[in-house]
Write a protein that holds these residues in place. Structure first.
Motif, PDB file in Angstrom:
ATOM      1  N   GLU A 278       0.856  -1.184   0.000  1.00  0.00           N
ATOM      2  CA  GLU A 278       0.000   0.000   0.000  1.00  0.00           C
ATOM      3  C   GLU A 278       0.894   1.236   0.000  1.00  0.00           C
ATOM      4  O   GLU A 278       1.974   1.236   0.577  1.00  0.00           O
ATOM      5  CB  GLU A 278      -0.904  -0.057   1.230  1.00  0.00           C
ATOM      6  CG  GLU A 278      -1.915   1.042   1.357  1.00  0.00           C
ATOM      7  CD  GLU A 278      -1.368   2.245   2.089  1.00  0.00           C
ATOM      8  OE1 GLU A 278      -1.825   3.369   1.806  1.00  0.00           O
ATOM      9  OE2 GLU A 278      -0.473   2.059   2.937  1.00  0.00           O
ATOM     10  N   ALA A 279       0.455   2.307  -0.663  1.00  0.00           N
ATOM     11  CA  ALA A 279       1.326   3.453  -0.949  1.00  0.00           C
ATOM     12  C   ALA A 279       1.960   4.054   0.304  1.00  0.00           C
ATOM     13  O   ALA A 279       3.177   4.285   0.346  1.00  0.00           O
ATOM     14  CB  ALA A 279       0.554   4.519  -1.717  1.00  0.00           C
TER      15      ALA A 279
ATOM     16  N   HIS B 106       7.504  -1.888  -4.039  1.00  0.00           N
ATOM     17  CA  HIS B 106       7.040  -0.500  -3.947  1.00  0.00           C
ATOM     18  C   HIS B 106       8.031   0.368  -4.696  1.00  0.00           C
ATOM     19  O   HIS B 106       9.246   0.228  -4.502  1.00  0.00           O
ATOM     20  CB  HIS B 106       6.953  -0.058  -2.484  1.00  0.00           C
ATOM     21  CG  HIS B 106       6.633   1.399  -2.324  1.00  0.00           C
ATOM     22  ND1 HIS B 106       5.369   1.908  -2.514  1.00  0.00           N
ATOM     23  CD2 HIS B 106       7.429   2.462  -1.996  1.00  0.00           C
ATOM     24  CE1 HIS B 106       5.389   3.217  -2.308  1.00  0.00           C
ATOM     25  NE2 HIS B 106       6.620   3.574  -1.987  1.00  0.00           N
TER      26      HIS B 106
ATOM     27  N   ASP C 278       5.928   3.980   1.307  1.00  0.00           N
ATOM     28  CA  ASP C 278       6.701   5.220   1.484  1.00  0.00           C
ATOM     29  C   ASP C 278       7.376   5.265   2.854  1.00  0.00           C
ATOM     30  O   ASP C 278       8.511   5.743   2.995  1.00  0.00           O
ATOM     31  CB  ASP C 278       5.789   6.439   1.323  1.00  0.00           C
ATOM     32  CG  ASP C 278       5.405   6.704  -0.130  1.00  0.00           C
ATOM     33  OD1 ASP C 278       6.069   6.154  -1.026  1.00  0.00           O
ATOM     34  OD2 ASP C 278       4.435   7.459  -0.357  1.00  0.00           O
TER      35      ASP C 278
END
Length: 377
Positions: free
Chosen positions: A102-103, A251, A107
């Motif tokens: 998930e973003a 990611h 991050d």
């Protein structure tokens, strides 16, 4: 479970290699040099960089870590290819159907990696680590056990003290990702922080092992390497993060991480599931623990790695009585059909390793007896 094609496993291996190369390149300035320093009888790489007439020394990793040492030796020849790595990540997600982080989670982990968390032998644990296992095991794992709203990180206190290096302030690192992150003061010692949360309730927590007295339970431990953060000491965590392995979080261009070995992760989840089931506000987490453990164990058995799981099971079972009770309680929580598969596979693995399943609370099967007879011939 559906195996992952060898083609995509090769793509993953290439991504892992390139991602670690790129991280290594960005961490160290070509003006500096690598040196070996011995600490408590073990040799470690450090990086010396001239800075304002002084020498800044940064911890790199153990000399006996072949991946680290190879990159030290080839440092000047390393080249990062961000665009190509992004293409590899996209291929693994779109064609091999591997889970992308998930973003926000991605991050956060990317920021902590850049700040040095994994270089300082920190380990990614919890559900986000589970998302890294499909390419490492070689099969697709159920997506239903991959949902999470937090990220958990662990480090041995002894390592945090010994490395002689530290990350920049954790809160600053997290706020560079989301400026609403704040410290959550510990309930017992409000001067220390082990957890951080943003406005939406996403939590980041730091943990360490508790192998001493129960008096330490619940009391945050200062961690010199973690940029001002402390860590919550937990039972069983030393088993989980012992000898972690390298992985890549899918990611961006790929984030190199350290995760527990999948067999330790699975056995640990069985152990802690029983503790969480007794906690009124955590039954859903207990069910997810069991689901993740079951998926990993069955997948590893399908990949002919059942002996690895059995070895971890035996190690945990040979520890304290509380470990044995929690582990067998966790096994009893597996759904009937899957439990038969898991216990039969563990029994076979124990026999393969030259031990008696009954000594580990498991029933022997006729196949186990046949296997043992073959081994004795």
């Amino acid at each position: 479970m559906q195996p992952i094609s060898h083609i995509y496993q090769t793509v993953y291996s290439e991504l892992a290699e390139r991602a670690l190369d790129a991280t290594f390149k960005s961490d160290f300035d070509l003006r500096g040099r690598f040196v070996i320093q011995e600490v408590k009888g073990r040799r470690y790489w450090y990086f010396d960089l001239p800075e304002d007439g002084t020498k800044k020394r940064t911890y790199v990793g153990p000399v006996d870590d072949e991946e680290i040492t190879r990159r030290v030796e080839n440092f000047k020849d390393l080249k990062a290819d961000n665009r190509e790595r992004r293409r590899l990540v996209s291929t693994l997600v779109r064609e091999a159907y591997l889970p992308r982080a998930e973003a926000l989670t991605g991050d956060i982990i990317k920021a902590l990696a850049a700040a040095g968390f994994f270089r300082l032998r920190g380990v990614l644990i919890g559900t986000v680590a589970y998302q890294c296992y499909p390419p490492l095991i070689g099969v697709r794992l159920p997506n239903t056990a991959m949902v999470t709203s937090d990220a958990d990180f662990a480090q041995f206190h002894s390592i945090s003290v010994a490395v002689g290096d530290a990350m920049p302030p954790i809160l600053e690192t997290l706020r560079a990702v989301d400026e609403t992150f704040r410290e959550i003061p510990d309930r017992i010692d409000g001067r220390k922080t082990t957890r951080f949360a943003n406005r939406a309730g996403y939590k980041v927590e730091f943990l360490t092992s508790n192998t001493g007295s129960d008096d330490y339970g619940g009391k945050p431990t200062a961690m010199p390497a973690l940029g001002g953060a402390s860590a919550q000491p937990l039972r069983f965590l030393d088993f989980l993060i012992h000898q972690p392995m390298r992985g890549v979080l899918l990611h961006g261009a790929g984030v190199p991480v350290l995760v527990p070995s999948p067999e330790r992760y699975a056995i640990h989840k069985l152990i802690v599931s029983s503790r969480r089931r007794m906690d009124d506000d955590r039954p859903s987490k207990s069910r997810k623990d069991v689901a993740q453990a079951t998926a990993i164990i069955v997948a590893m058995m399908e990949q002919r790695r059942g002996d690895d799981v059995a070895d971890a099971f035996m190690e945990a079972r040979d520890r304290w009585p509380a470990w044995r009770e929690a582990l067998l309680d966790g096994l009893s929580s597996i759904e009937d059909g899957a439990r038969a598969t898991v216990t039969a596979g563990l029994s076979r693995g124990i026999v393969n390793l030259g031990s008696d399943p009954e000594a580990y609370g498991l029933k022997r099967s006729a196949n186990d007896d046949d296997k043992e007879s073959e081994l004795r011939r």
